[in-house]
Design a protein around this motif. Structure first.
Motif, PDB file in Angstrom:
ATOM      1  N   SER A   1      -9.496  -1.866   4.387  1.00  0.00           N
ATOM      2  CA  SER A   1      -8.272  -2.658   4.523  1.00  0.00           C
ATOM      3  C   SER A   1      -8.434  -3.698   5.620  1.00  0.00           C
TER       4      SER A   1
ATOM      5  N   VAL B   1      -1.911   4.648  -0.095  1.00  0.00           N
ATOM      6  CA  VAL B   1      -2.926   4.417  -1.107  1.00  0.00           C
ATOM      7  C   VAL B   1      -4.332   4.744  -0.608  1.00  0.00           C
ATOM      8  N   LYS B   2      -4.596   4.494   0.677  1.00  0.00           N
ATOM      9  CA  LYS B   2      -5.988   4.593   1.117  1.00  0.00           C
ATOM     10  C   LYS B   2      -6.240   5.724   2.112  1.00  0.00           C
TER      11      LYS B   2
ATOM     12  N   LEU C   1     -14.076   0.433  -3.343  1.00  0.00           N
ATOM     13  CA  LEU C   1     -14.147   0.741  -1.908  1.00  0.00           C
ATOM     14  C   LEU C   1     -15.527   1.274  -1.514  1.00  0.00           C
TER      15      LEU C   1
ATOM     16  N   GLU D   1      -7.415   5.295  -9.770  1.00  0.00           N
ATOM     17  CA  GLU D   1      -8.146   5.885  -8.628  1.00  0.00           C
ATOM     18  C   GLU D   1      -9.647   5.671  -8.753  1.00  0.00           C
TER      19      GLU D   1
ATOM     20  N   TRP E   1      -9.490   7.374   2.334  1.00  0.00           N
ATOM     21  CA  TRP E   1     -10.616   6.557   2.788  1.00  0.00           C
ATOM     22  C   TRP E   1     -10.657   6.394   4.306  1.00  0.00           C
TER      23      TRP E   1
ATOM     24  N   VAL F   1       0.818  -1.218   0.000  1.00  0.00           N
ATOM     25  CA  VAL F   1       0.000   0.000   0.000  1.00  0.00           C
ATOM     26  C   VAL F   1       0.857   1.275   0.000  1.00  0.00           C
TER      27      VAL F   1
ATOM     28  N   GLU G   1     -10.298   2.168  -7.672  1.00  0.00           N
ATOM     29  CA  GLU G   1     -10.237   2.083  -6.198  1.00  0.00           C
ATOM     30  C   GLU G   1     -11.516   2.618  -5.575  1.00  0.00           C
ATOM     31  N   ASP G   2     -11.931   3.796  -6.050  1.00  0.00           N
ATOM     32  CA  ASP G   2     -13.122   4.427  -5.465  1.00  0.00           C
ATOM     33  C   ASP G   2     -14.361   3.547  -5.649  1.00  0.00           C
TER      34      ASP G   2
ATOM     35  N   VAL H   1      -4.023  -2.717  -9.734  1.00  0.00           N
ATOM     36  CA  VAL H   1      -4.597  -1.989  -8.611  1.00  0.00           C
ATOM     37  C   VAL H   1      -4.865  -3.055  -7.567  1.00  0.00           C
ATOM     38  N   LYS H   2      -4.260  -2.897  -6.393  1.00  0.00           N
ATOM     39  CA  LYS H   2      -4.391  -3.932  -5.351  1.00  0.00           C
ATOM     40  C   LYS H   2      -5.230  -3.381  -4.203  1.00  0.00           C
ATOM     41  N   LEU H   3      -6.320  -4.039  -3.923  1.00  0.00           N
ATOM     42  CA  LEU H   3      -7.159  -3.632  -2.801  1.00  0.00           C
ATOM     43  C   LEU H   3      -7.367  -4.852  -1.920  1.00  0.00           C
TER      44      LEU H   3
END
Ligand code: MLT
Ligand code: ZN
Length: 465
Positions: A418, A426-427, A407, A400, A430, A77, A403-404, A341-343
Protein backbone atom coordinates in the motif's frame (compact mmCIF):
# COMPACT_ATOMS: atom_id res chain seq x y z
CA UNK A 1 -32.45 -3.63 31.91
CA UNK A 2 -30.39 -6.14 29.91
CA UNK A 3 -26.86 -5.40 28.77
CA UNK A 4 -27.90 -4.39 25.21
CA UNK A 5 -30.59 -2.00 26.42
CA UNK A 6 -28.17 -0.54 28.94
CA UNK A 7 -25.71 0.18 26.13
CA UNK A 8 -28.43 1.70 23.93
CA UNK A 9 -29.47 3.98 26.80
CA UNK A 10 -25.83 4.96 27.46
CA UNK A 11 -25.34 5.78 23.76
CA UNK A 12 -28.50 7.89 23.65
CA UNK A 13 -27.37 9.74 26.77
CA UNK A 14 -23.90 10.31 25.29
CA UNK A 15 -25.23 12.12 22.21
CA UNK A 16 -28.94 12.88 22.64
CA UNK A 17 -30.86 12.90 19.35
CA UNK A 18 -27.73 12.01 17.38
CA UNK A 19 -28.09 8.21 17.15
CA UNK A 20 -29.47 6.40 14.10
CA UNK A 21 -30.74 2.84 14.33
CA UNK A 22 -32.99 2.59 11.30
CA UNK A 23 -31.46 0.21 8.73
CA UNK A 24 -32.30 2.46 5.75
CA UNK A 25 -30.89 5.54 7.48
CA UNK A 26 -27.71 3.61 8.30
CA UNK A 27 -27.27 2.23 4.76
CA UNK A 28 -24.93 4.95 3.52
CA UNK A 29 -22.60 4.40 6.50
CA UNK A 30 -22.59 0.62 6.07
CA UNK A 31 -21.16 0.09 2.58
CA UNK A 32 -17.94 1.64 1.39
CA UNK A 33 -17.38 3.62 -1.77
CA UNK A 34 -16.15 0.62 -3.78
CA UNK A 35 -19.37 -1.30 -3.12
CA UNK A 36 -17.26 -4.38 -2.36
CA UNK A 37 -17.28 -4.08 1.43
CA UNK A 38 -20.37 -3.86 3.53
CA UNK A 39 -21.27 -4.29 7.21
CA UNK A 40 -24.18 -4.14 9.62
CA UNK A 41 -23.73 -1.68 12.50
CA UNK A 42 -26.09 -1.71 15.46
CA UNK A 43 -26.15 2.10 15.44
CA UNK A 44 -24.62 5.19 13.86
CA UNK A 45 -23.62 7.99 16.24
CA UNK A 46 -23.16 11.50 14.83
CA UNK A 47 -21.74 13.56 17.72
CA UNK A 48 -21.56 17.34 17.49
CA UNK A 49 -18.85 17.92 20.10
CA UNK A 50 -15.65 16.37 21.42
CA UNK A 51 -17.44 15.82 24.77
CA UNK A 52 -20.05 13.72 22.99
CA UNK A 53 -17.31 11.71 21.24
CA UNK A 54 -15.68 11.09 24.62
CA UNK A 55 -18.97 9.98 26.19
CA UNK A 56 -19.69 7.63 23.25
CA UNK A 57 -16.26 6.02 23.51
CA UNK A 58 -16.56 5.66 27.29
CA UNK A 59 -19.90 3.87 26.82
CA UNK A 60 -18.42 1.62 24.12
CA UNK A 61 -15.46 0.72 26.32
CA UNK A 62 -17.71 -0.04 29.26
CA UNK A 63 -19.92 -2.30 27.17
CA UNK A 64 -17.09 -3.64 24.92
CA UNK A 65 -18.79 -2.47 21.75
CA UNK A 66 -16.60 -1.97 18.67
CA UNK A 67 -16.38 1.54 17.20
CA UNK A 68 -15.61 2.41 13.60
CA UNK A 69 -14.78 6.09 13.08
CA UNK A 70 -15.96 7.29 9.69
CA UNK A 71 -15.51 10.53 7.77
CA UNK A 72 -16.77 10.85 4.19
CA UNK A 73 -16.71 7.07 3.69
CA UNK A 74 -14.55 7.47 0.58
CA UNK A 75 -11.84 4.98 1.66
CA UNK A 76 -10.92 2.22 -0.75
CA UNK A 77 -9.65 -0.55 1.58
CA UNK A 78 -12.68 -1.26 3.78
CA UNK A 79 -11.12 0.71 6.65
CA UNK A 80 -14.37 2.39 7.72
CA UNK A 81 -16.78 -0.48 7.13
CA UNK A 82 -18.59 -1.48 10.36
CA UNK A 83 -18.45 -5.13 11.42
CA UNK A 84 -21.64 -6.69 12.65
CA UNK A 85 -22.70 -5.35 16.07
CA UNK A 86 -20.31 -2.38 16.01
CA UNK A 87 -21.26 1.27 15.99
CA UNK A 88 -20.20 3.79 13.38
CA UNK A 89 -18.95 7.03 14.90
CA UNK A 90 -19.51 9.46 12.07
CA UNK A 91 -17.48 12.66 12.36
CA UNK A 92 -19.66 14.46 9.80
CA UNK A 93 -21.15 16.91 12.34
CA UNK A 94 -17.75 17.97 13.75
CA UNK A 95 -17.43 20.93 11.41
CA UNK A 96 -16.26 23.82 13.58
CA UNK A 97 -13.56 25.95 11.93
CA UNK A 98 -11.09 28.20 13.72
CA UNK A 99 -9.36 31.32 12.40
CA UNK A 100 -6.40 31.13 10.04
CA UNK A 101 -3.44 32.00 12.23
CA UNK A 102 -0.53 34.25 11.31
CA UNK A 103 1.69 31.24 10.70
CA UNK A 104 -0.79 29.93 8.10
CA UNK A 105 -2.25 27.11 10.20
CA UNK A 106 -5.93 26.55 10.90
CA UNK A 107 -7.72 24.11 13.18
CA UNK A 108 -10.87 22.53 11.80
CA UNK A 109 -13.28 19.82 12.92
CA UNK A 110 -12.65 16.32 11.59
CA UNK A 111 -15.90 16.45 9.59
CA UNK A 112 -14.90 19.41 7.41
CA UNK A 113 -14.55 18.21 3.82
CA UNK A 114 -11.36 18.74 1.89
CA UNK A 115 -13.23 21.05 -0.49
CA UNK A 116 -14.49 23.16 2.42
CA UNK A 117 -10.96 23.35 3.81
CA UNK A 118 -9.75 24.47 0.39
CA UNK A 119 -12.52 27.10 0.23
CA UNK A 120 -11.55 28.40 3.68
CA UNK A 121 -7.90 28.47 2.64
CA UNK A 122 -8.67 30.40 -0.55
CA UNK A 123 -10.80 32.93 1.32
CA UNK A 124 -7.64 33.64 3.29
CA UNK A 125 -5.36 33.84 0.26
CA UNK A 126 -3.90 30.35 0.81
CA UNK A 127 -4.40 26.76 -0.38
CA UNK A 128 -4.64 23.46 1.49
CA UNK A 129 -2.00 21.84 -0.73
CA UNK A 130 -3.42 18.34 -0.60
CA UNK A 131 -6.09 17.59 -3.22
CA UNK A 132 -8.11 14.42 -3.85
CA UNK A 133 -10.62 13.64 -6.59
CA UNK A 134 -13.01 12.66 -3.77
CA UNK A 135 -12.49 16.02 -1.98
CA UNK A 136 -16.19 16.98 -2.01
CA UNK A 137 -16.92 14.10 0.38
CA UNK A 138 -13.55 13.15 1.89
CA UNK A 139 -13.15 14.76 5.31
CA UNK A 140 -10.09 16.19 6.98
CA UNK A 141 -10.45 13.61 9.79
CA UNK A 142 -10.49 10.73 7.32
CA UNK A 143 -7.60 12.22 5.39
CA UNK A 144 -5.66 12.44 8.67
CA UNK A 145 -6.57 8.95 9.88
CA UNK A 146 -5.45 7.40 6.58
CA UNK A 147 -2.52 9.76 5.85
CA UNK A 148 -4.06 10.34 2.40
CA UNK A 149 -1.95 11.52 -0.53
CA UNK A 150 -3.35 12.47 -3.93
CA UNK A 151 -1.87 14.12 -6.99
CA UNK A 152 0.21 16.84 -5.30
CA UNK A 153 2.26 14.77 -2.86
CA UNK A 154 5.27 15.62 -5.01
CA UNK A 155 4.97 19.28 -3.97
CA UNK A 156 3.10 19.34 -0.67
CA UNK A 157 3.57 15.84 0.79
CA UNK A 158 0.95 13.51 2.24
CA UNK A 159 -1.53 14.48 4.97
CA UNK A 160 1.18 13.86 7.56
CA UNK A 161 3.26 16.67 6.04
CA UNK A 162 0.34 19.09 6.17
CA UNK A 163 -0.86 18.31 9.69
CA UNK A 164 0.81 19.93 12.67
CA UNK A 165 -1.62 18.83 15.36
CA UNK A 166 -4.75 16.88 16.22
CA UNK A 167 -7.24 16.53 19.02
CA UNK A 168 -8.20 12.89 19.46
CA UNK A 169 -10.21 10.81 21.89
CA UNK A 170 -8.82 7.59 23.33
CA UNK A 171 -10.84 4.42 23.76
CA UNK A 172 -11.74 5.17 27.41
CA UNK A 173 -12.86 8.70 26.55
CA UNK A 174 -9.73 10.63 27.54
CA UNK A 175 -8.85 13.49 25.21
CA UNK A 176 -5.39 14.13 23.78
CA UNK A 177 -5.14 17.77 22.74
CA UNK A 178 -2.26 18.52 20.37
CA UNK A 179 -3.88 21.37 18.41
CA UNK A 180 -0.98 23.62 19.30
CA UNK A 181 -0.32 26.63 17.09
CA UNK A 182 3.41 26.32 17.68
CA UNK A 183 5.53 25.25 14.72
CA UNK A 184 8.24 23.88 17.01
CA UNK A 185 7.40 21.81 20.08
CA UNK A 186 9.92 19.07 20.73
CA UNK A 187 8.53 17.59 23.90
CA UNK A 188 8.40 13.83 23.85
CA UNK A 189 6.68 11.32 21.59
CA UNK A 190 4.93 12.86 18.62
CA UNK A 191 1.39 11.73 19.34
CA UNK A 192 0.04 13.59 16.32
CA UNK A 193 2.26 11.66 13.94
CA UNK A 194 1.31 8.43 15.67
CA UNK A 195 -2.43 9.01 15.32
CA UNK A 196 -2.14 10.24 11.72
CA UNK A 197 -2.22 7.18 9.47
CA UNK A 198 -3.34 4.84 12.29
CA UNK A 199 -6.62 4.13 10.43
CA UNK A 200 -8.89 4.64 13.44
CA UNK A 201 -7.16 1.90 15.48
CA UNK A 202 -5.61 4.08 18.21
CA UNK A 203 -7.97 7.03 18.76
CA UNK A 204 -10.81 8.96 17.14
CA UNK A 205 -9.60 12.23 15.62
CA UNK A 206 -12.00 15.11 16.31
CA UNK A 207 -9.96 18.13 15.15
CA UNK A 208 -7.01 18.72 12.86
CA UNK A 209 -4.55 21.60 12.71
CA UNK A 210 -3.61 22.03 9.07
CA UNK A 211 -0.66 23.92 7.63
CA UNK A 212 -1.93 25.91 4.65
CA UNK A 213 0.46 26.97 1.89
CA UNK A 214 0.83 29.99 -0.38
CA UNK A 215 -0.96 29.50 -3.70
CA UNK A 216 0.52 29.91 -7.17
CA UNK A 217 -0.59 32.89 -9.21
CA UNK A 218 -0.22 30.91 -12.42
CA UNK A 219 -0.34 27.25 -13.35
CA UNK A 220 -0.08 25.20 -16.50
CA UNK A 221 -1.10 21.61 -17.16
CA UNK A 222 0.51 19.43 -19.82
CA UNK A 223 -0.89 16.17 -21.12
CA UNK A 224 0.96 13.87 -23.49
CA UNK A 225 0.19 10.54 -24.98
CA UNK A 226 2.72 7.84 -25.84
CA UNK A 227 2.31 4.59 -27.71
CA UNK A 228 4.16 2.48 -25.14
CA UNK A 229 5.26 2.30 -21.51
CA UNK A 230 8.96 2.73 -22.32
CA UNK A 231 8.43 6.08 -24.11
CA UNK A 232 6.06 7.25 -21.36
CA UNK A 233 8.50 6.29 -18.59
CA UNK A 234 11.35 8.08 -20.37
CA UNK A 235 9.21 11.23 -20.67
CA UNK A 236 8.03 11.00 -17.06
CA UNK A 237 11.62 10.74 -15.90
CA UNK A 238 12.57 13.81 -17.97
CA UNK A 239 9.55 15.75 -16.69
CA UNK A 240 10.51 15.01 -13.08
CA UNK A 241 13.35 17.50 -13.37
CA UNK A 242 11.11 20.40 -14.48
CA UNK A 243 11.27 23.36 -12.11
CA UNK A 244 7.91 24.21 -10.54
CA UNK A 245 6.52 20.70 -10.93
CA UNK A 246 3.51 20.17 -8.62
CA UNK A 247 2.05 16.96 -10.01
CA UNK A 248 3.17 14.18 -12.32
CA UNK A 249 0.56 11.56 -13.06
CA UNK A 250 0.12 8.78 -15.58
CA UNK A 251 -2.64 6.53 -16.87
CA UNK A 252 -3.11 3.82 -19.43
CA UNK A 253 -4.91 5.13 -22.51
CA UNK A 254 -7.74 2.69 -21.84
CA UNK A 255 -8.26 4.32 -18.43
CA UNK A 256 -8.42 7.76 -20.08
CA UNK A 257 -10.98 6.34 -22.54
CA UNK A 258 -13.11 5.21 -19.61
CA UNK A 259 -12.90 8.65 -17.97
CA UNK A 260 -13.82 10.27 -21.30
CA UNK A 261 -16.88 8.02 -21.64
CA UNK A 262 -17.87 8.99 -18.09
CA UNK A 263 -17.51 12.64 -19.09
CA UNK A 264 -19.48 11.95 -22.25
CA UNK A 265 -16.70 13.26 -24.47
CA UNK A 266 -13.67 12.05 -26.43
CA UNK A 267 -10.04 12.44 -25.30
CA UNK A 268 -8.16 15.31 -26.99
CA UNK A 269 -5.11 13.06 -27.62
CA UNK A 270 -4.78 9.49 -28.94
CA UNK A 271 -5.34 6.92 -26.20
CA UNK A 272 -3.58 3.92 -27.72
CA UNK A 273 -0.86 3.64 -25.07
CA UNK A 274 -0.08 5.81 -22.05
CA UNK A 275 -1.01 9.29 -20.96
CA UNK A 276 1.15 11.55 -18.84
CA UNK A 277 -0.16 14.58 -16.93
CA UNK A 278 2.11 17.26 -15.47
CA UNK A 279 1.21 20.45 -13.61
CA UNK A 280 3.60 23.34 -13.05
CA UNK A 281 3.09 26.22 -10.63
CA UNK A 282 4.88 29.54 -10.81
CA UNK A 283 5.71 30.21 -7.18
CA UNK A 284 8.60 27.77 -7.36
CA UNK A 285 9.90 28.91 -10.73
CA UNK A 286 11.13 32.42 -9.98
CA UNK A 287 9.60 34.63 -12.69
CA UNK A 288 8.96 34.03 -16.39
CA UNK A 289 6.07 32.31 -18.09
CA UNK A 290 5.30 28.71 -17.20
CA UNK A 291 4.76 27.80 -20.82
CA UNK A 292 8.33 29.02 -21.42
CA UNK A 293 9.54 26.78 -18.59
CA UNK A 294 7.85 23.78 -20.20
CA UNK A 295 8.94 24.63 -23.74
CA UNK A 296 12.45 23.05 -23.69
CA UNK A 297 11.03 19.76 -22.41
CA UNK A 298 8.28 19.78 -25.03
CA UNK A 299 10.89 20.52 -27.71
CA UNK A 300 13.14 17.70 -26.57
CA UNK A 301 10.20 15.27 -26.51
CA UNK A 302 9.20 16.45 -30.00
CA UNK A 303 12.79 15.98 -31.18
CA UNK A 304 12.69 12.40 -29.92
CA UNK A 305 9.62 11.72 -32.06
CA UNK A 306 6.54 12.84 -30.06
CA UNK A 307 4.20 14.31 -32.66
CA UNK A 308 2.30 17.55 -32.10
CA UNK A 309 -1.08 15.84 -31.95
CA UNK A 310 0.12 13.97 -28.84
CA UNK A 311 0.73 17.05 -26.69
CA UNK A 312 -1.86 19.32 -25.07
CA UNK A 313 -1.05 22.43 -23.02
CA UNK A 314 -3.72 24.01 -20.81
CA UNK A 315 -3.05 27.45 -19.40
CA UNK A 316 -6.54 28.78 -18.58
CA UNK A 317 -8.35 27.54 -15.47
CA UNK A 318 -11.13 26.00 -17.57
CA UNK A 319 -8.70 24.15 -19.87
CA UNK A 320 -6.69 22.92 -16.91
CA UNK A 321 -9.83 21.54 -15.29
CA UNK A 322 -10.81 19.81 -18.54
CA UNK A 323 -7.42 18.12 -18.97
CA UNK A 324 -7.31 17.00 -15.33
CA UNK A 325 -10.81 15.54 -15.59
CA UNK A 326 -9.43 12.77 -17.83
CA UNK A 327 -7.32 11.68 -14.86
CA UNK A 328 -9.66 12.53 -12.00
CA UNK A 329 -12.70 10.72 -13.38
CA UNK A 330 -10.88 7.40 -13.89
CA UNK A 331 -11.83 5.95 -10.48
CA UNK A 332 -15.50 6.76 -10.97
CA UNK A 333 -15.49 5.33 -14.50
CA UNK A 334 -13.97 2.05 -13.30
CA UNK A 335 -16.63 1.67 -10.62
CA UNK A 336 -19.31 2.41 -13.22
CA UNK A 337 -18.15 -0.71 -15.10
CA UNK A 338 -18.29 -3.19 -12.18
CA UNK A 339 -16.89 -3.88 -8.73
CA UNK A 340 -13.11 -3.83 -9.14
CA UNK A 341 -10.34 -5.38 -7.11
CA UNK A 342 -8.48 -2.22 -6.12
CA UNK A 343 -4.83 -2.41 -5.17
CA UNK A 344 -2.68 0.58 -4.51
CA UNK A 345 0.93 -0.41 -4.69
CA UNK A 346 4.34 1.17 -4.99
CA UNK A 347 7.51 -0.21 -6.56
CA UNK A 348 11.03 1.23 -6.69
CA UNK A 349 11.36 3.71 -9.57
CA UNK A 350 13.79 1.41 -11.41
CA UNK A 351 11.12 -1.33 -11.46
CA UNK A 352 8.23 0.88 -12.57
CA UNK A 353 8.16 0.13 -16.30
CA UNK A 354 8.82 -3.61 -15.98
CA UNK A 355 6.09 -3.87 -13.33
CA UNK A 356 3.53 -2.03 -15.46
CA UNK A 357 4.39 -4.09 -18.54
CA UNK A 358 4.19 -7.43 -16.72
CA UNK A 359 1.01 -6.80 -14.79
CA UNK A 360 -1.51 -8.15 -17.30
CA UNK A 361 0.24 -11.51 -17.54
CA UNK A 362 0.20 -11.78 -13.71
CA UNK A 363 -3.53 -10.98 -13.66
CA UNK A 364 -4.44 -13.21 -16.60
CA UNK A 365 -2.63 -16.19 -15.09
CA UNK A 366 -5.27 -16.05 -12.32
CA UNK A 367 -8.31 -15.00 -14.35
CA UNK A 368 -7.98 -14.77 -18.14
CA UNK A 369 -11.14 -12.64 -18.51
CA UNK A 370 -10.08 -10.03 -15.90
CA UNK A 371 -9.43 -6.50 -17.16
CA UNK A 372 -6.53 -4.64 -15.52
CA UNK A 373 -6.72 -0.84 -15.54
CA UNK A 374 -3.60 1.01 -14.39
CA UNK A 375 -2.90 4.61 -13.45
CA UNK A 376 -1.18 6.48 -10.67
CA UNK A 377 1.24 8.97 -9.23
CA UNK A 378 4.60 8.72 -10.98
CA UNK A 379 6.79 10.77 -8.64
CA UNK A 380 6.18 8.24 -5.86
CA UNK A 381 6.17 5.23 -8.24
CA UNK A 382 2.62 4.66 -6.99
CA UNK A 383 0.58 2.35 -9.21
CA UNK A 384 -3.19 2.03 -8.80
CA UNK A 385 -3.91 -1.50 -9.96
CA UNK A 386 -7.62 -1.87 -10.63
CA UNK A 387 -8.88 -5.20 -11.92
CA UNK A 388 -12.37 -5.36 -13.38
CA UNK A 389 -14.40 -8.51 -13.91
CA UNK A 390 -15.69 -9.13 -17.44
CA UNK A 391 -19.05 -8.33 -15.83
CA UNK A 392 -20.59 -7.78 -12.39
CA UNK A 393 -18.27 -8.78 -9.59
CA UNK A 394 -15.54 -11.37 -8.99
CA UNK A 395 -16.41 -14.32 -6.71
CA UNK A 396 -14.52 -13.58 -3.46
CA UNK A 397 -11.97 -16.46 -3.87
CA UNK A 398 -11.05 -15.11 -7.33
CA UNK A 399 -10.75 -11.57 -5.95
CA UNK A 400 -8.41 -12.84 -3.21
CA UNK A 401 -6.36 -14.88 -5.68
CA UNK A 402 -5.95 -11.76 -7.83
CA UNK A 403 -4.87 -9.73 -4.79
CA UNK A 404 -2.38 -12.39 -3.77
CA UNK A 405 -0.86 -12.70 -7.24
CA UNK A 406 -0.42 -8.93 -7.67
CA UNK A 407 0.88 -8.33 -4.15
CA UNK A 408 3.35 -11.24 -4.41
CA UNK A 409 4.59 -9.62 -7.62
CA UNK A 410 4.91 -6.28 -5.79
CA UNK A 411 6.94 -7.77 -2.96
CA UNK A 412 9.25 -9.57 -5.35
CA UNK A 413 9.90 -6.18 -7.00
CA UNK A 414 10.85 -4.72 -3.59
CA UNK A 415 7.66 -2.65 -3.41
CA UNK A 416 4.89 -1.88 -0.92
CA UNK A 417 1.42 -3.43 -0.78
CA UNK A 418 0.00 0.00 0.00
CA UNK A 419 1.60 3.22 -1.16
CA UNK A 420 -1.40 5.43 -0.45
CA UNK A 421 -4.72 3.92 0.59
CA UNK A 422 -3.61 2.08 3.73
CA UNK A 423 -4.09 -1.48 4.96
CA UNK A 424 -7.75 -1.30 5.99
CA UNK A 425 -9.51 -4.66 6.15
CA UNK A 426 -8.40 -5.70 2.70
CA UNK A 427 -4.67 -6.08 3.25
CA UNK A 428 -4.34 -7.21 6.88
CA UNK A 429 -3.03 -10.61 5.80
CA UNK A 430 -0.18 -8.78 4.04
CA UNK A 431 0.96 -6.55 6.90
CA UNK A 432 3.35 -9.15 8.38
CA UNK A 433 4.83 -9.92 4.98
CA UNK A 434 5.43 -6.23 4.38
CA UNK A 435 6.65 -5.08 7.77
CA UNK A 436 7.95 -8.25 9.41
CA UNK A 437 7.11 -9.76 12.81
CA UNK A 438 9.23 -7.39 14.89
CA UNK A 439 7.58 -4.25 13.51
CA UNK A 440 4.09 -5.71 13.66
CA UNK A 441 4.66 -6.74 17.29
CA UNK A 442 5.83 -3.19 18.08
CA UNK A 443 2.68 -1.79 16.47
CA UNK A 444 0.53 -4.33 18.28
CA UNK A 445 2.07 -3.35 21.64
CA UNK A 446 1.05 0.26 20.99
CA UNK A 447 -2.42 -0.84 20.00
CA UNK A 448 -2.80 -2.90 23.19
CA UNK A 449 -1.59 -0.02 25.38
CA UNK A 450 -3.88 2.57 23.80
CA UNK A 451 -6.89 0.38 23.20
CA UNK A 452 -6.62 -2.57 25.63
CA UNK A 453 -10.08 -3.92 24.82
CA UNK A 454 -9.46 -3.56 21.09
CA UNK A 455 -12.74 -1.76 20.48
CA UNK A 456 -11.32 0.75 17.97
CA UNK A 457 -11.76 -0.46 14.40
CA UNK A 458 -11.20 -4.17 15.06
CA UNK A 459 -10.20 -6.09 11.93
CA UNK A 460 -8.46 -3.06 10.46
CA UNK A 461 -4.66 -3.00 10.16
CA UNK A 462 -4.27 -6.06 12.41
CA UNK A 463 -5.85 -9.38 11.62
CA UNK A 464 -7.99 -9.59 14.78
CA UNK A 465 -9.91 -12.67 13.64
C1 MLT B 1 -6.56 8.33 -7.22
O1 MLT B 1 -5.36 8.53 -7.29
O2 MLT B 1 -7.33 8.72 -8.12
C2 MLT B 1 -7.11 7.69 -6.01
O3 MLT B 1 -6.15 7.16 -5.19
C3 MLT B 1 -8.29 6.82 -6.26
C4 MLT B 1 -8.07 5.45 -6.79
O4 MLT B 1 -7.01 4.85 -6.62
O5 MLT B 1 -9.01 4.88 -7.36
ZN1 ZN C 1 -4.16 7.86 -5.75
Amino acid sequence: MDFDSEFDAALDAAAPGRILRDVDAMARYSTDWTGRWTGSPRAVARPRTVEQVAAILAACTEHRVAVVAQGGNTGLVGGAVPPSGSIVLSTEALTATGPVRENGSVTVGAGVTLHDLERLAQENGMTAGLALASGASATVGGVAATNAGGARVLRYGTARDRISGVRAVLAHGDVIDRRSALRKDNTGYDLTDLVVGSEGTLAVITDVTWKLVAPHSDRVVLAMSFTDAQAATDALTTLLSLPGLDALEWAEGSAVERAAAQLDTTPPLPSDGFWVFAELGDSHVGGGSLVDVAEPVIESLSASGLSENRIAVAASAADRRTLWSFRERITESISAAGIPVKLDVGVPAAEFRAFVESLSSVVHAVEPSAIPVLFGHFAESNIHVNILPAEGTFPEPVAEALEDAVLEHVLSAGGTVSAEHGIGRVKTRWLNRQRGDVQVRAMDALKSAWDPNRILNPGVLFDDR
